[in-house]
Design a protein around this motif. Structure first.
Motif, mmCIF file in Angstrom:
data_model
loop_
_atom_site.group_PDB
_atom_site.id
_atom_site.type_symbol
_atom_site.label_atom_id
_atom_site.label_comp_id
_atom_site.label_asym_id
_atom_site.label_seq_id
_atom_site.Cartn_x
_atom_site.Cartn_y
_atom_site.Cartn_z
ATOM 1 N N ASP A 1 1.171 1.054 -4.484
ATOM 2 C CA ASP A 1 1.825 1.911 -3.425
ATOM 3 C C ASP A 1 0.680 3.039 -3.616
ATOM 4 O OD1 ASP A 1 2.589 3.861 -1.986
ATOM 5 O OD2 ASP A 1 4.919 3.669 -2.649
ATOM 6 N N PRO A 2 -0.059 3.107 -2.553
ATOM 7 C CA PRO A 2 -0.972 4.509 -2.580
ATOM 8 C C PRO A 2 -0.739 5.755 -2.650
ATOM 9 C CG PRO A 2 -0.739 3.397 -0.096
ATOM 10 C CD PRO A 2 0.152 2.548 -1.185
ATOM 11 N N ARG A 3 0.672 5.494 -2.509
ATOM 12 C CA ARG A 3 1.172 7.165 -2.483
ATOM 13 C C ARG A 3 1.253 7.510 -4.172
ATOM 14 N NH1 ARG A 3 6.692 6.079 0.754
ATOM 15 N NH2 ARG A 3 6.315 4.305 -0.570
ATOM 16 N N LEU A 4 1.179 6.554 -5.038
ATOM 17 C CA LEU A 4 1.157 6.739 -6.521
ATOM 18 C C LEU A 4 -0.283 7.283 -7.024
ATOM 19 C CD1 LEU A 4 3.508 3.931 -7.552
ATOM 20 C CD2 LEU A 4 4.099 6.143 -7.330
ATOM 21 N N ILE A 5 -1.118 6.905 -6.150
ATOM 22 C CA ILE A 5 -2.518 7.224 -6.686
ATOM 23 C C ILE A 5 -3.331 7.972 -5.506
ATOM 24 C CG2 ILE A 5 -2.873 5.531 -8.156
ATOM 25 C CD1 ILE A 5 -4.633 4.061 -5.860
ATOM 26 N N LEU A 6 -2.318 8.896 -4.832
ATOM 27 C CA LEU A 6 -3.202 9.455 -3.588
ATOM 28 C C LEU A 6 -4.253 10.211 -3.924
ATOM 29 C CD1 LEU A 6 -2.228 9.361 -0.475
ATOM 30 C CD2 LEU A 6 -0.915 11.629 -0.991
ATOM 31 N N SER B 1 -9.987 10.793 -2.672
ATOM 32 C CA SER B 1 -11.266 11.494 -3.253
ATOM 33 C C SER B 1 -12.291 10.221 -3.003
ATOM 34 C CB SER B 1 -11.032 11.898 -4.523
ATOM 35 O OG SER B 1 -11.101 10.775 -5.570
ATOM 36 N N LEU B 2 -11.952 9.193 -2.591
ATOM 37 C CA LEU B 2 -12.863 8.079 -2.520
ATOM 38 C C LEU B 2 -13.701 8.264 -1.197
ATOM 39 C CD1 LEU B 2 -10.670 5.199 -3.722
ATOM 40 C CD2 LEU B 2 -12.537 6.082 -5.215
#
Length: 219
Positions: free
Chosen positions: A70-75, A80-81
């Protein structure tokens, strides 16, 4: 609230050594773990370390990992990428036919970043396949505002070919009426025939802005 995945003992040990292990040694271990386990590990890493690791991993591996994450877990790390990496992963996800995953990650971006993504994909068909999974259609509307009429026509015709002209109607319906009229005037006739009634149903004032030969009588 999004819950972090539970880690195995081995994953916890690996996590504990992240701060002292050189990147050159981390990458082979990460690759050996596989995409699913890395996806479970990712939310537990500090954003800066996760970003460093992501930038060192192959694109195909990253794309496989995103399917399980889930992208929200590493938002913080994700945002920042560089846009170029977002694009490379999106291209790989399209190649892997993982359009729903591409949509989940796209929805975390700004409208400007989504615009860059759409432009970079250079594939109206893939853009439409991703868009059908987007919940926040306003994000798509905002990202498309500055695209040319010609490209918007290509997207609309691709949606029609994908049997999803309703999606086009919802997206184009968010554009100013003069833009809608201009797009309709330049569409392939068959696509316009299916799209125009939907746009007119949403806002009948569009009829007055259409070229005379396209002004249809009210139902």
């Amino acid at each position: 609230m999004n819950e972090l995945p539970e880690l195995s003992i081995g994953q916890r040990l690996l996590l504990a050594t992240q701060g002292v292990t050189p990147l050159a040694l981390k990458v082979p271990v990460i690759l050996q773990l596989g995409p699913r386990r890395v996806a479970e590990l990712a939310p537990h890493l500090p954003a800066e370390r996760l970003r460093e690791l992501i930038l060192a991993l192959p694109i195909d591996f990253l794309a496989q990992a995103t399917v399980h994450l889930d992208p929200r877990l590493i938002l913080d790390a994700y945002l920042s990428l560089p846009d170029s990496l977002h694009l490379d992963v999106a291209r790989q996800l399209c190649e892997d036919r993982q359009f729903a995953t591409a949509a989940r990650y796209a929805e975390c971006l700004s409208a400007q970043q989504v615009k860059v993504l759409i432009f970079g994909l250079n594939s109206p068909g893939n853009v439409v396949r991703i868009a059908r999974h987007i919940v926040d259609l306003e994000l798509i509307v905002q990202s498309l505002r500055s695209f040319s009429t010609g490209y918007l026509c290509k997207l609309t015709e691709a949606a029609d070919e994908d049997d999803n002209v309703q999606l086009s109607a919802r997206v184009l319906g968010g554009l100013p009426l003069p833009r809608q009229a201009d797009i309709c005037a330049h569409l392939a006739p068959a696509t316009r025939e299916r799209l125009l009634p939907l746009l007119l149903k949403a806002n009948g004032e569009l009829r007055d802005l259409l070229p005379e030969h396209l002004q249809v009588a009210p139902a």
